[in-house]
Design a protein around this motif. Sequence first.
Motif, PDB file in Angstrom:
ATOM      1  N   ARG A 110     -13.435  42.839 -30.036  1.00  0.00           N
ATOM      2  CA  ARG A 110     -12.105  42.857 -30.660  1.00  0.00           C
ATOM      3  C   ARG A 110     -11.243  41.643 -30.319  1.00  0.00           C
ATOM      4  NH1 ARG A 110     -10.670  47.988 -32.605  1.00  0.00           N
ATOM      5  NH2 ARG A 110     -12.601  48.968 -33.318  1.00  0.00           N
ATOM      6  N   ALA A 111     -11.461  41.014 -29.159  1.00  0.00           N
ATOM      7  CA  ALA A 111     -10.635  39.867 -28.780  1.00  0.00           C
ATOM      8  C   ALA A 111     -11.309  39.103 -27.656  1.00  0.00           C
ATOM      9  CB  ALA A 111      -9.233  40.307 -28.351  1.00  0.00           C
ATOM     10  N   THR A 112     -10.947  37.825 -27.553  1.00  0.00           N
ATOM     11  CA  THR A 112     -11.448  36.934 -26.510  1.00  0.00           C
ATOM     12  C   THR A 112     -10.263  36.441 -25.697  1.00  0.00           C
ATOM     13  OG1 THR A 112     -13.226  36.200 -28.000  1.00  0.00           O
ATOM     14  CG2 THR A 112     -12.769  34.824 -26.072  1.00  0.00           C
ATOM     15  N   VAL A 113     -10.325  36.603 -24.377  1.00  0.00           N
ATOM     16  CA  VAL A 113      -9.247  36.154 -23.489  1.00  0.00           C
ATOM     17  C   VAL A 113      -9.809  35.077 -22.573  1.00  0.00           C
ATOM     18  CG1 VAL A 113      -7.572  36.817 -21.718  1.00  0.00           C
ATOM     19  CG2 VAL A 113      -8.127  38.415 -23.577  1.00  0.00           C
TER      20      VAL A 113
ATOM     21  N   LEU B 188     -17.403  25.731 -33.364  1.00  0.00           N
ATOM     22  CA  LEU B 188     -16.565  26.666 -34.117  1.00  0.00           C
ATOM     23  C   LEU B 188     -16.564  26.296 -35.594  1.00  0.00           C
ATOM     24  CD1 LEU B 188     -14.576  29.070 -33.893  1.00  0.00           C
ATOM     25  CD2 LEU B 188     -12.742  27.380 -33.663  1.00  0.00           C
ATOM     26  N   ALA B 189     -16.946  27.255 -36.441  1.00  0.00           N
ATOM     27  CA  ALA B 189     -17.054  26.952 -37.865  1.00  0.00           C
ATOM     28  C   ALA B 189     -16.582  28.098 -38.738  1.00  0.00           C
ATOM     29  CB  ALA B 189     -18.500  26.597 -38.215  1.00  0.00           C
ATOM     30  N   GLY B 190     -15.849  29.051 -38.166  1.00  0.00           N
ATOM     31  CA  GLY B 190     -15.385  30.169 -38.963  1.00  0.00           C
ATOM     32  C   GLY B 190     -14.431  31.051 -38.188  1.00  0.00           C
ATOM     33  N   LYS B 191     -13.935  32.082 -38.855  1.00  0.00           N
ATOM     34  CA  LYS B 191     -12.981  33.005 -38.257  1.00  0.00           C
ATOM     35  C   LYS B 191     -13.652  33.824 -37.162  1.00  0.00           C
ATOM     36  CE  LYS B 191      -9.714  36.693 -39.510  1.00  0.00           C
ATOM     37  NZ  LYS B 191      -9.174  37.513 -40.631  1.00  0.00           N
ATOM     38  N   THR B 192     -12.929  34.052 -36.071  1.00  0.00           N
ATOM     39  CA  THR B 192     -13.426  34.858 -34.964  1.00  0.00           C
ATOM     40  C   THR B 192     -12.447  35.992 -34.668  1.00  0.00           C
ATOM     41  OG1 THR B 192     -12.321  33.797 -33.077  1.00  0.00           O
ATOM     42  CG2 THR B 192     -14.236  32.667 -33.983  1.00  0.00           C
TER      43      THR B 192
ATOM     44  N   ASP C 262      -5.764  25.751 -32.449  1.00  0.00           N
ATOM     45  CA  ASP C 262      -5.346  25.246 -33.763  1.00  0.00           C
ATOM     46  C   ASP C 262      -6.527  25.228 -34.730  1.00  0.00           C
ATOM     47  OD1 ASP C 262      -2.748  24.904 -32.926  1.00  0.00           O
ATOM     48  OD2 ASP C 262      -2.905  22.741 -32.615  1.00  0.00           O
ATOM     49  N   LYS C 263      -7.686  24.821 -34.246  1.00  0.00           N
ATOM     50  CA  LYS C 263      -8.866  24.819 -35.116  1.00  0.00           C
ATOM     51  C   LYS C 263      -9.238  26.248 -35.499  1.00  0.00           C
ATOM     52  CE  LYS C 263     -13.584  23.132 -35.662  1.00  0.00           C
ATOM     53  NZ  LYS C 263     -14.698  22.319 -35.094  1.00  0.00           N
TER      54      LYS C 263
ATOM     55  N   GLY D  19      -8.361  31.128 -39.939  1.00  0.00           N
ATOM     56  CA  GLY D  19      -7.754  32.442 -40.121  1.00  0.00           C
ATOM     57  C   GLY D  19      -7.759  33.319 -38.892  1.00  0.00           C
ATOM     58  N   THR D  20      -8.167  32.773 -37.747  1.00  0.00           N
ATOM     59  CA  THR D  20      -8.178  33.542 -36.506  1.00  0.00           C
ATOM     60  C   THR D  20      -6.764  33.671 -35.954  1.00  0.00           C
ATOM     61  OG1 THR D  20     -10.405  32.786 -35.947  1.00  0.00           O
ATOM     62  CG2 THR D  20      -9.055  33.607 -34.125  1.00  0.00           C
ATOM     63  N   ARG D  21      -6.428  34.853 -35.498  1.00  0.00           N
ATOM     64  CA  ARG D  21      -5.161  35.048 -34.803  1.00  0.00           C
ATOM     65  C   ARG D  21      -5.279  34.463 -33.401  1.00  0.00           C
ATOM     66  NH1 ARG D  21      -3.144  40.569 -32.040  1.00  0.00           N
ATOM     67  NH2 ARG D  21      -1.529  39.607 -30.768  1.00  0.00           N
TER      68      ARG D  21
END
Length: 299
Positions: free
Chosen positions: A171-174, A217-221, A244-245, A250-252
């Motif tokens: 669900r999320a990366t910290v 990184l090449a897409g939404k995560t 920023d990338k 579209g990543t929050r």
Amino acid sequence: MSHRRTPWPLVTFALLLACGAVLRPAAQTSATTPVALPAPMRDVAYGPDAAQRFDIDLPARATGAATVFHVHGGGWAFGDKAGQVENKRARWTGAGMFFVSTNYRMRPVADPLEQARDVARALAEAQRVVARAGGDPDRFVLMGHSAGGHLIALLAARPDLVRDAGARPWRATVLLDAGSVDVVQTMTSPRGRIGLFRNAFGDDPAYWRTVSPMHQLAGKTAPILAVCASERRDSCSANRAFLDKAAGFGTRTQLMQKPLSHGEINRLLGEDNAYTREVEAFVRSLPGFESLDPGRTAG
């Protein structure tokens, strides 16, 4: 020497729950009565190597519970799953979540790319164990400090590594002051001449790109929170560029700058302080985590 995982920790967990249901009077189950946590599982195997082990601590009520999955730092060459996690495991299991802390093979046995594969393998096995214990394998938050932050950022950037390990999305990366989110930048800067980075990433620019979250990184995560130590040179600017990338796909994202040292970013998280509550507020803002109260500890 081979290592075989035994099912006894799960059997013990089931027996504890059964005994509690039979022996505990109804009058003692009020919300104000502290509830003892089930026995933790230690050195759960996710591979044949002695370093491929994780610890898991369980909440008092595991049904449907979420999980914090922690990856330690140590310059890709040292460190341990038991280091500086006591406050985290006590706070978050007390608030109703599983807490997993994993080891992985180190340099020189395994390079950072293979270390990321180890973390993905550990994640897949932890999701299976949590599911068998009654938790929700789809509600995981990945958290990593220093080198561990780099490894989970790389998994976020390279979903193929996660799929190959049989792990489910999280669900999320910290990121807790990640060791490097742009390996190419790190290795072409004065920091790249430091033995720690040179020993980890070597001298091949092609390899640098392979293990660089920024370049992979090449897409939404899943949403990313990056905590950076403002006292560490280039940390916040590198994390900001990575976020920023990610946001461009579209990543929050959220950047949290803290006037703390690299070590304090990890050590102070889990203590009852404003910094911990800020990280917990990010977790509560995730879909499916709204009802959690990570700031409330049991007992």
